[in-house]
Design a protein around this motif. Structure first.
Motif, PDB file in Angstrom:
ATOM      1  N   ARG A  18       0.859  -1.214   0.000  1.00  0.00           N
ATOM      2  CA  ARG A  18       0.000   0.000   0.000  1.00  0.00           C
ATOM      3  C   ARG A  18       0.880   1.243   0.000  1.00  0.00           C
ATOM      4  N   ARG A  19       1.700   1.348  -0.996  1.00  0.00           N
ATOM      5  CA  ARG A  19       2.617   2.486  -1.222  1.00  0.00           C
ATOM      6  C   ARG A  19       3.619   2.720  -0.083  1.00  0.00           C
ATOM      7  N   GLN A  20       3.741   1.773   0.798  1.00  0.00           N
ATOM      8  CA  GLN A  20       4.688   1.875   1.914  1.00  0.00           C
ATOM      9  C   GLN A  20       5.743   0.779   1.748  1.00  0.00           C
ATOM     10  N   ARG A  21       6.954   1.088   2.162  1.00  0.00           N
ATOM     11  CA  ARG A  21       7.974   0.024   2.119  1.00  0.00           C
ATOM     12  C   ARG A  21       7.666  -1.006   3.184  1.00  0.00           C
ATOM     13  N   ALA A  22       7.670  -2.266   2.800  1.00  0.00           N
ATOM     14  CA  ALA A  22       7.404  -3.321   3.775  1.00  0.00           C
ATOM     15  C   ALA A  22       8.652  -4.191   3.952  1.00  0.00           C
ATOM     16  N   GLY A  23       9.708  -3.869   3.241  1.00  0.00           N
ATOM     17  CA  GLY A  23      10.941  -4.645   3.346  1.00  0.00           C
ATOM     18  C   GLY A  23      11.725  -4.528   2.052  1.00  0.00           C
ATOM     19  N   ARG A  24      12.695  -5.457   1.819  1.00  0.00           N
ATOM     20  CA  ARG A  24      13.418  -5.432   0.543  1.00  0.00           C
ATOM     21  C   ARG A  24      13.810  -6.852   0.129  1.00  0.00           C
ATOM     22  N   VAL A  25      13.972  -6.960  -1.203  1.00  0.00           N
ATOM     23  CA  VAL A  25      14.413  -8.269  -1.716  1.00  0.00           C
ATOM     24  C   VAL A  25      15.830  -8.138  -2.236  1.00  0.00           C
ATOM     25  N   LEU A  26      16.563  -9.228  -2.209  1.00  0.00           N
ATOM     26  CA  LEU A  26      17.945  -9.258  -2.719  1.00  0.00           C
ATOM     27  C   LEU A  26      18.079 -10.446  -3.651  1.00  0.00           C
ATOM     28  N   MET A  27      18.853 -10.234  -4.701  1.00  0.00           N
ATOM     29  CA  MET A  27      19.178 -11.354  -5.582  1.00  0.00           C
ATOM     30  C   MET A  27      20.660 -11.257  -5.906  1.00  0.00           C
ATOM     31  N   ALA A  28      21.412 -12.323  -5.687  1.00  0.00           N
ATOM     32  CA  ALA A  28      22.856 -12.296  -5.952  1.00  0.00           C
ATOM     33  C   ALA A  28      23.208 -13.368  -6.984  1.00  0.00           C
ATOM     34  N   TYR A  29      23.953 -12.920  -8.016  1.00  0.00           N
ATOM     35  CA  TYR A  29      24.389 -13.872  -9.062  1.00  0.00           C
ATOM     36  C   TYR A  29      25.878 -14.107  -8.929  1.00  0.00           C
ATOM     37  N   LYS A  30      26.319 -15.354  -9.290  1.00  0.00           N
ATOM     38  CA  LYS A  30      27.754 -15.679  -9.212  1.00  0.00           C
ATOM     39  C   LYS A  30      28.458 -15.022 -10.417  1.00  0.00           C
ATOM     40  N   GLY A  31      29.439 -14.110 -10.102  1.00  0.00           N
ATOM     41  CA  GLY A  31      30.130 -13.353 -11.173  1.00  0.00           C
ATOM     42  C   GLY A  31      30.760 -14.260 -12.218  1.00  0.00           C
ATOM     43  N   ASP A  32      31.516 -15.308 -11.784  1.00  0.00           N
ATOM     44  CA  ASP A  32      32.223 -16.154 -12.759  1.00  0.00           C
ATOM     45  C   ASP A  32      31.242 -16.889 -13.672  1.00  0.00           C
ATOM     46  N   GLU A  33      30.082 -17.310 -13.080  1.00  0.00           N
ATOM     47  CA  GLU A  33      29.082 -18.027 -13.896  1.00  0.00           C
ATOM     48  C   GLU A  33      28.518 -17.107 -14.978  1.00  0.00           C
ATOM     49  N   VAL A  34      28.235 -15.851 -14.549  1.00  0.00           N
ATOM     50  CA  VAL A  34      27.677 -14.890 -15.511  1.00  0.00           C
ATOM     51  C   VAL A  34      28.671 -14.645 -16.637  1.00  0.00           C
ATOM     52  N   ARG A  35      29.963 -14.480 -16.246  1.00  0.00           N
ATOM     53  CA  ARG A  35      30.969 -14.193 -17.275  1.00  0.00           C
ATOM     54  C   ARG A  35      31.150 -15.368 -18.235  1.00  0.00           C
ATOM     55  N   SER A  36      31.160 -16.588 -17.685  1.00  0.00           N
ATOM     56  CA  SER A  36      31.364 -17.733 -18.585  1.00  0.00           C
ATOM     57  C   SER A  36      30.168 -17.913 -19.514  1.00  0.00           C
ATOM     58  N   GLU A  37      28.953 -17.592 -19.005  1.00  0.00           N
ATOM     59  CA  GLU A  37      27.752 -17.636 -19.863  1.00  0.00           C
ATOM     60  C   GLU A  37      27.899 -16.618 -21.003  1.00  0.00           C
ATOM     61  N   THR A  38      28.389 -15.396 -20.638  1.00  0.00           N
ATOM     62  CA  THR A  38      28.587 -14.351 -21.660  1.00  0.00           C
ATOM     63  C   THR A  38      29.577 -14.838 -22.708  1.00  0.00           C
ATOM     64  N   ARG A  39      30.694 -15.425 -22.226  1.00  0.00           N
ATOM     65  CA  ARG A  39      31.723 -15.904 -23.165  1.00  0.00           C
ATOM     66  C   ARG A  39      31.180 -16.978 -24.101  1.00  0.00           C
ATOM     67  N   ARG A  40      30.382 -17.887 -23.532  1.00  0.00           N
ATOM     68  CA  ARG A  40      29.839 -19.000 -24.329  1.00  0.00           C
ATOM     69  C   ARG A  40      28.934 -18.451 -25.443  1.00  0.00           C
ATOM     70  N   LEU A  41      28.060 -17.518 -25.033  1.00  0.00           N
ATOM     71  CA  LEU A  41      27.137 -16.947 -26.033  1.00  0.00           C
ATOM     72  C   LEU A  41      27.906 -16.177 -27.103  1.00  0.00           C
ATOM     73  N   LEU A  42      28.951 -15.447 -26.629  1.00  0.00           N
ATOM     74  CA  LEU A  42      29.754 -14.643 -27.557  1.00  0.00           C
ATOM     75  C   LEU A  42      30.472 -15.547 -28.561  1.00  0.00           C
ATOM     76  N   ALA A  43      31.036 -16.663 -28.031  1.00  0.00           N
ATOM     77  CA  ALA A  43      31.762 -17.594 -28.919  1.00  0.00           C
ATOM     78  C   ALA A  43      30.805 -18.151 -29.969  1.00  0.00           C
ATOM     79  N   ARG A  44      29.579 -18.483 -29.553  1.00  0.00           N
ATOM     80  CA  ARG A  44      28.601 -19.027 -30.502  1.00  0.00           C
ATOM     81  C   ARG A  44      28.299 -17.993 -31.598  1.00  0.00           C
ATOM     82  N   ASP A  45      28.083 -16.731 -31.167  1.00  0.00           N
ATOM     83  CA  ASP A  45      27.755 -15.679 -32.138  1.00  0.00           C
ATOM     84  C   ASP A  45      28.930 -15.409 -33.073  1.00  0.00           C
ATOM     85  N   MET A  46      30.180 -15.449 -32.495  1.00  0.00           N
ATOM     86  CA  MET A  46      31.357 -15.176 -33.321  1.00  0.00           C
ATOM     87  C   MET A  46      31.560 -16.288 -34.347  1.00  0.00           C
ATOM     88  N   ARG A  47      31.254 -17.527 -33.959  1.00  0.00           N
ATOM     89  CA  ARG A  47      31.364 -18.652 -34.915  1.00  0.00           C
ATOM     90  C   ARG A  47      30.435 -18.415 -36.104  1.00  0.00           C
TER      91      ARG A  47
END
Ligand SMILES: Nc1ncnc2c1ncn2[C@@H]1O[C@H](COP(=O)(O)OP(=O)(O)OP(=O)(O)O)[C@@H](O)[C@H]1O
Ligand SMILES: [Mg+2]
Length: 456
Positions: free
Chosen positions: A122-151
């Motif tokens: 009801r337009r009032q803050r009732a708390g907060r949510v957090l989401m944390a991603y593993k940096g190395d996993e994100v980077r390796s996913e980026t690299r994999r997608l990039l390699a596929r696109d570059m191929r």
């Protein structure tokens, strides 16, 4: 390197360079694009997570979050997700052990990409949510997608380069082929084949070039014909009066009644001598013009070399004696006759012997020889004269070529420089070959190879 190969290579290099630059640009922009789209995905997931938490706060029922929690846990890139109340107490967490405990910031350490969003009620803050991603996993996913696109990009670029190479080759061939035809045509015209025409029908620059060459060849041909006509007309018209001068001059010299005064006799002899020389010059010019026009007539018959030698010796022995030069013939006995026009062949031998006499000093010798050589007969004229310098040998048979015209004239050696040109053309027209070489020791040697006359 040929024009076609060079052209297609440059074409393919340019396309490869363009493909390389495009690949670099694609790599840089695709990296940013992939990172942004991963972040966008995470923001969407976070918003969804915050929305669900708002609903749970509204209904005060956190159980409804369990199915989404299960979905989140299956995501390998996710380190954790949490829902905290306003006081910072953990209400929901992917790690159930942490539920109910106050949030500890030290849990956020390590290579993590953390995002947070407020949970609104009801337009009032009732708390907060957090989401944390593993940096190395994100980077390796980026690299994999990039390699596929570059191929995929590489495949497209390689196909484009191959197509460019083929198109380049076709284009180069289209340009180089007519250019080659023009170059060959120009070479033939330059070599004196003035009747040659370049057959290219195009409206572009190459077509214009070919047409200009043809126009030039036509003009040159007209001029050449005009020149030949002029020479033969003038020569013909000169021959008759010259014969008259020689004839009357000799008649006066042979006058037995001695009516010609001795002081005139000497001058008449000079006049006859010069008229004779002029006559030889005119004959040479006419012969050269006839040979050039292909109008020289030959009557080949079996010809005995002993007869040729006899004629040459009787013609030149007096001059040789006066010059104290030994003139001799060495004809192999029983030598097969050659196939040649007797008059024309005598003319060639006369020119070679007269040359040898002109350029051999007192005490020297000249040998006219003939012997069998395989299926042919080898005739040579060898002298012990001043010889021909090696650098002049390749040009000696050209029209008007004299080794040192000025020096020869100063020494009183007379000639037009046409004798060897006519000799070469005559011998070749009769199916033989002629060449010049240094004689062993000193002097010059001219060698003729003539076909043997077949027995009837
Ligand atoms: N036996 C030789 N020894 C040295 N030089 C020679 C000999 N034969 C020819 N040459 C050189 O080659 C030149 C060309 O010879 P060519 O017979 O064609 O002309 P030419 O004798 O000068 O004149 P002509 O037309 O009257 O024969 C000569 O002028 C001379 O310089
Ligand atoms: Mg000569």
């Amino acid at each position: 390197m040929k024009l076609g190969a060079r052209f297609s290579l440059i074409f393919a290099l340019l396309v490869s360079l363009a493909a390389g630059l495009m690949a670099l640009f694609f790599y840089l922009s695709e990296t940013t694009h992939l990172e942004n789209s991963i972040r966008d995905e995470q923001t969407i997931a976070l918003r969804k997570w915050a929305g669900l938490c708002s609903e749970a706060a509204l209904t005060k029922n956190e159980i409804i979050l369990i199915p989404y929690m299960a979905v989140l846990k299956r995501e390998p890139k996710l380190a954790y997700s949490a829902y905290l109340d306003l006081a910072g107490k953990v209400l929901v967490h992917t790690d159930p052990d942490l539920i109910g405990r106050p949030w500890d910031p030290s849990w956020e350490t390590g290579d993590l990409w953390v995002q947070s969003a407020p949970v609104m009620l009801r337009r009032q803050r009732a708390g907060r949510v957090l989401m944390a991603y593993k940096g190395d996993e994100v980077r390796s996913e980026t690299r994999r997608l990039l390699a596929r696109d570059m191929r995929r990009f590489g495949l497209i670029a390689a196909s484009a380069s191959a197509i460019a190479l083929i198109v380049g080759l076709i284009l180069a061939y289209g340009i180089a082929r007519p250019l080659r035809i023009v170059a060959q045509g120009a070479l033939l015209i330059g070599e004196g084949r003035l009747d040659h025409r370049i057959r290219i029908k195009r409206k572009d620059e190459i077509g214009i070039l070919a047409a200009s060459f043809n126009q030039m060849a036509k003009k040159l041909q007209e001029l050449d014909e005009l020149k030949n006509q002029f020479i033969s007309t003038v020569s013909h018209d000169l021959r008759n009066p010259l014969s008259a001068v020689v004839m009357y001059g000799e008649w006066m010299l042979n006058d037995e009644k001695d009516q010609v005064l001795p002081r005139h006799r000497e001058k008449i002899a000079v006049m006859v001598d010069n008229a004779k020389r002029l006559g030889i010059f005119v004959t040479n010019i006419l012969d050269a013009a006839k040979i050039k026009a292909g109008k020289m007539e030959y009557h080949p018959r079996p010809l005995e070399l002993s007869l040729v030698a006899k004629n040459a010796l009787s013609l030149f022995s007096l001059v040789a004696q006066q010059k104290a030069v030994a003139l001799s013939a060495e004809i192999t006995p029983g030598l097969a006759p050659i196939l040649a026009d007797a008059e024309r062949f005598d003319q060639v031998i006369s020119n070679l012997v007269s040359n040898a006499l002109k350029f051999t000093d007192r005490g020297g010798s000249i040998v006219l020889a003939a012997k069998p050589a395989a299926e042919k007969v080898r005739i040579s004229v060898t002298d012990t004269g001043k010889g021909i310098p090696a650098d002049k040998l390749p040009h000696i048979f050209e029209k008007f070529s004299q080794i040192d015209a000025a020096a020869q004239r100063a020494q009183g050696i007379k000639g037009t420089g046409l004798g060897l040109y006519i000799s070469k053309k005559t011998i070749e027209d009769m199916g033989g070959q002629i060449s010049a070489e240094p004689a062993p020791g000193r002097g010059a040697r001219f060698v003729i190879l003539m076909p043997v006359a077949m027995a009837p």
